[in-house]
Write a protein that holds these residues in place. Structure first.
Motif, PDB file in Angstrom:
ATOM      1  N   LYS A  75       2.287  10.543  -0.614  1.00 47.38           N
ATOM      2  CA  LYS A  75       3.102  10.264   0.551  1.00 47.38           C
ATOM      3  C   LYS A  75       2.630   8.981   1.193  1.00 47.38           C
ATOM      4  O   LYS A  75       1.454   8.841   1.493  1.00 47.38           O
ATOM      5  N   GLY A  76       3.546   8.031   1.381  1.00 49.32           N
ATOM      6  CA  GLY A  76       3.174   6.736   1.924  1.00 49.32           C
ATOM      7  C   GLY A  76       3.631   6.543   3.351  1.00 49.32           C
ATOM      8  O   GLY A  76       3.930   5.427   3.741  1.00 49.32           O
ATOM      9  N   ALA A  77       3.734   7.611   4.113  1.00 49.96           N
ATOM     10  CA  ALA A  77       4.202   7.482   5.483  1.00 49.96           C
ATOM     11  C   ALA A  77       3.443   8.450   6.367  1.00 49.96           C
ATOM     12  O   ALA A  77       2.881   9.429   5.895  1.00 49.96           O
ATOM     13  N   LEU A  78       3.431   8.132   7.660  1.00 47.96           N
ATOM     14  CA  LEU A  78       2.767   9.032   8.595  1.00 47.96           C
ATOM     15  C   LEU A  78       3.713  10.137   9.054  1.00 47.96           C
ATOM     16  O   LEU A  78       3.297  11.105   9.663  1.00 47.96           O
ATOM     17  N   ASP A 114       5.094   2.429   7.979  1.00 46.13           N
ATOM     18  CA  ASP A 114       4.562   3.775   7.746  1.00 46.13           C
ATOM     19  C   ASP A 114       5.577   4.873   8.035  1.00 46.13           C
ATOM     20  O   ASP A 114       5.204   5.977   8.422  1.00 46.13           O
ATOM     21  N   ARG A 115       6.841   4.572   7.883  1.00 44.95           N
ATOM     22  CA  ARG A 115       7.849   5.611   8.077  1.00 44.95           C
ATOM     23  C   ARG A 115       8.482   5.965   6.743  1.00 44.95           C
ATOM     24  O   ARG A 115       8.136   5.388   5.714  1.00 44.95           O
ATOM     25  N   ARG A 127       0.833  -1.198   0.000  1.00 43.28           N
ATOM     26  CA  ARG A 127       0.000   0.000   0.000  1.00 43.28           C
ATOM     27  C   ARG A 127       0.878   1.264   0.000  1.00 43.28           C
ATOM     28  O   ARG A 127       0.724   2.158  -0.828  1.00 43.28           O
ATOM     29  N   ASN A 128       1.848   1.289   0.954  1.00 43.53           N
ATOM     30  CA  ASN A 128       2.686   2.482   1.047  1.00 43.53           C
ATOM     31  C   ASN A 128       3.555   2.649  -0.190  1.00 43.53           C
ATOM     32  O   ASN A 128       3.753   3.752  -0.682  1.00 43.53           O
ATOM     33  N   MET A 129       4.070   1.511  -0.705  1.00 47.06           N
ATOM     34  CA  MET A 129       4.918   1.594  -1.897  1.00 47.06           C
ATOM     35  C   MET A 129       4.098   2.104  -3.073  1.00 47.06           C
ATOM     36  O   MET A 129       4.578   2.915  -3.870  1.00 47.06           O
ATOM     37  N   TRP A 153       3.897   5.810  -2.717  1.00 46.94           N
ATOM     38  CA  TRP A 153       5.143   6.497  -3.093  1.00 46.94           C
ATOM     39  C   TRP A 153       5.307   6.513  -4.605  1.00 46.94           C
ATOM     40  O   TRP A 153       5.728   7.522  -5.186  1.00 46.94           O
TER      41      TRP A 153
END
Lengths: 196, 384
Positions: A54-57, B38-39, A44-46, A49
């Protein structure tokens, strides 16, 4: 001769010891489940990106400002201006005296051309590396010359001396004037000093 | 002469690939772990182009460079009471075998220089009709060499722990010793089934045997023939590499850094580097044994042969390049999978670790081996 107990060690059992079903105890299926979760988060995060989102908190600290500052957060000082742009401050040193962290440094000067307010700060500096943001300076000020506004100092730096704000920046980064207490402009044409 | 030239090229390629994997994996491990949780991950190191203000950040790729430079420039601190000789050679005893293992792993099909250099008759003529498998040492005992070399790493870990005369190091070394011996056994037993099926320990032959098809459609990869063997091998290899969830020898919360607690600067860096290269080696071994090595499904040295009987012939150079790239891609995916495991699972307790090895995995490997042996025997009988 002392007697030493040779009883075998028995692991203590707890009344709330976690119990696992045979499915969980077989380990492999549960770790596969765990890895689908972490792998799913990765995909999901990739995906974010790779589609330029933005895939991060995380908030990139100096470049970005986090969105969840409290509405009544007051994190940066403002020195109010008179209508002619000079500081309202009369260099009385009340804020510097009350400051618990001793971060305010004021150097007073005398301006004979302005008989109403002859005393003015030649130097007014705040050391943000030590400021505790208590707001006592604002309360102590008799002239409403210093205020704190909803902002953050934004002074990350590798050097302590870069974390001082000068009179110039305090006056001009967010110009404010005291509307409740209008001042007459200083005598026309008699000024010898430009407003700092 | 021709053989020497080709071997030198292969060795250069192997060392280059391993070093690159070692460096890049340090970055991948950080970055993938960050994205999984999530970083953002390491992203501040940059190279500034001299005389300009252009900073190359490249998603933090240069953190590996910065780490390496830091390790090279640090003081090489030694404990007062260390055993000088053992302390000095221990990092190399860990590092060198890891590199050597790659020598027997085939990273591509057979190279035929005469076909490859058709456009350059001089070169083609020089090579005449020689052929080279893309493999530094095409040994018949390939798999045995792999296990022989990876067994030497245990000695390095024990030497490091013993020679630095530190209780934490010693505990880490003892743990490393018992753990690696246990899991080495399981690793060996888990590939025995594969050896029974293919009837060889020559890695190139094993890869070739995997280029066919099973039941008409399935690629004849080891992972389809030996699914249990594949899982057991991967688990044992992770334990062999002392990575989470099996990182008891260097459990930070208990033993500081385990057997290399007393190492600093580049000696410590060698241990770390060996670990990261071993990730790539484990991935390469798994690819070779279970994922069809350098071949895509339905691919042979001449091109693709799809199940319907449809054939696509490709020029030799293209096939060779494709095989090398496919091998690297598979290895990278397996590395990434190991990093996924590392960032997902919590560490075992030590008694759990050994019980897992001897009471759970060992019987399973034996059962796997027995079933495989019976099946191979039955098939052999059925064929007559």
């Amino acid at each position: 001769m002392t007697f030493v107990s040779r009883k075998p060690y028995v692991r203590k059992s707890y009344w709330n010891a976690p119990t696992m079903s045979w499915w969980e105890r077989s380990y492999l299926f549960e770790i596969v489940r765990g890895m689908t979760i972490t792998g799913g988060v990765f995909m999901r995060n990739m995906g974010r990106w790779m589609t330029f989102r933005k895939g991060a908190l995380t908030t990139y600290y100096p470049e970005e400002r986090r969105a969840d500052y409290a509405a009544n957060n007051r994190g940066k000082h403002v020195l109010t201006q008179r209508p002619d742009g000079r500081p309202q401050c009369i260099a009385c040193n009340m804020c510097a005296t009350v400051c618990p962290a001793k971060v305010i440094e004021i150097e007073a000067a005398f301006d004979p051309d302005d008989p109403v307010h002859p005393k003015y700060p030649a130097r007014f500096e705040i050391d943000y590396s030590r400021c505790v943001f208590c707001g006592l300076c604002v309360e102590a000020c008799p002239e409403d010359a210093i205020r704190m506004v909803a902002d953050v100092p934004d002074l990350p730096s590798g050097e302590r001396q870069h974390m001082w704000l000068s009179l110039d920046e305090l006056l001009h980064w967010n110009p404010q004037s005291d509307v409740a207490k209008p001042y007459p402009a200083k005598g026309a044409g008699t000024r010898t000093r430009e407003p700092s | 002469m021709q053989d020497l030239a080709v071997s030198l090229v292969f060795i250069g390629y192997a060392i280059g690939v391993l070093m690159t994997f070692g460096l890049v994996l340090t970055w991948v491990e950080r970055k993938q772990g960050a994205i999984m949780s999530d970083r953002i991950g390491a992203n501040r190191a940059y190279l500034r182009i001299p005389f300009t203000q252009v900073k190359l950040v490249w998603w933090g790729l240069f953190h590996g460079l910065a780490d390496g430079l830091k390790m090279l420039l640090k003081e090489d601190w030694k404990p007062i009471a260390h055993d000088r000789f053992a302390y000095m050679i221990a990092p190399w005893v860990v590092f060198a075998p890891v590199l050597l293992v790659f020598a027997v792993i085939p990273f591509g099909g057979t190279m035929v220089p005469a076909k490859l250099f058709e456009a350059l008759p001089a070169v083609a003529g020089w090579f005449a009709d020689r052929t080279y498998p893309l493999q530094i040492a095409p040994l018949d005992a390939g798999l045995l060499v792999v296990f022989a070399f990876s067994g030497i790493t245990i000695i390095g870990a024990m030497l490091a722990g013993w020679s630095s005369s530190n209780k934490f190091s010693l505990l880490g070394a003892v743990r490393a010793g018992s753990q690696m011996v246990s899991y080495e056994l399981i690793m060996g037993l888990s590939v025995l089934g594969l050896i029974l099926i293919y009837g060889t320990v020559n890695l190139d032959a094993i890869v070739r045997a995997q280029s066919g098809v099973l039941l008409g459609v399935l690629p004849a990869w080891g992972v389809f023939l030996q699914p249990f063997g594949a899982i057991l091998f991967l688990v044992a290899a992770t334990a062999e590499n002392k990575r989470i969830p099996f990182d008891l020898p260097e459990a930070e919360s208990e033993l500081i850094a385990g057997y290399f607690t007393e190492y600093s600067a580049m000696k410590m860096g060698l241990f770390m580097f060996a670990e990261f290269i071993e990730i790539a080696i484990v991935a390469a071994l798994f690819t070779t044994l279970f994922l069809g090595g350098y071949n895509l499904p339905y691919m042979t040295d001449a091109g693709f042969v799809f199940p319907g009987g449809h054939e696509v012939a490709l020029p030799h150079g293209v096939v060779l390049a494709l095989q090398v790239v496919v091998f690297l891609a598979k290895v990278f995916i397996m590395c990434s999978f190991q990093i996924l495991v590392r960032w997902t699972l919590p560490r075992f307790r030590y008694d759990q670790l050994l019980r897992f090895a001897w009471k759970f995995m060992f019987p399973l490997t034996l059962a796997n081996l027995t079933v495989t042996a019976v099946a191979v025997w039955a098939l052999h009988l059925a064929r007559g």
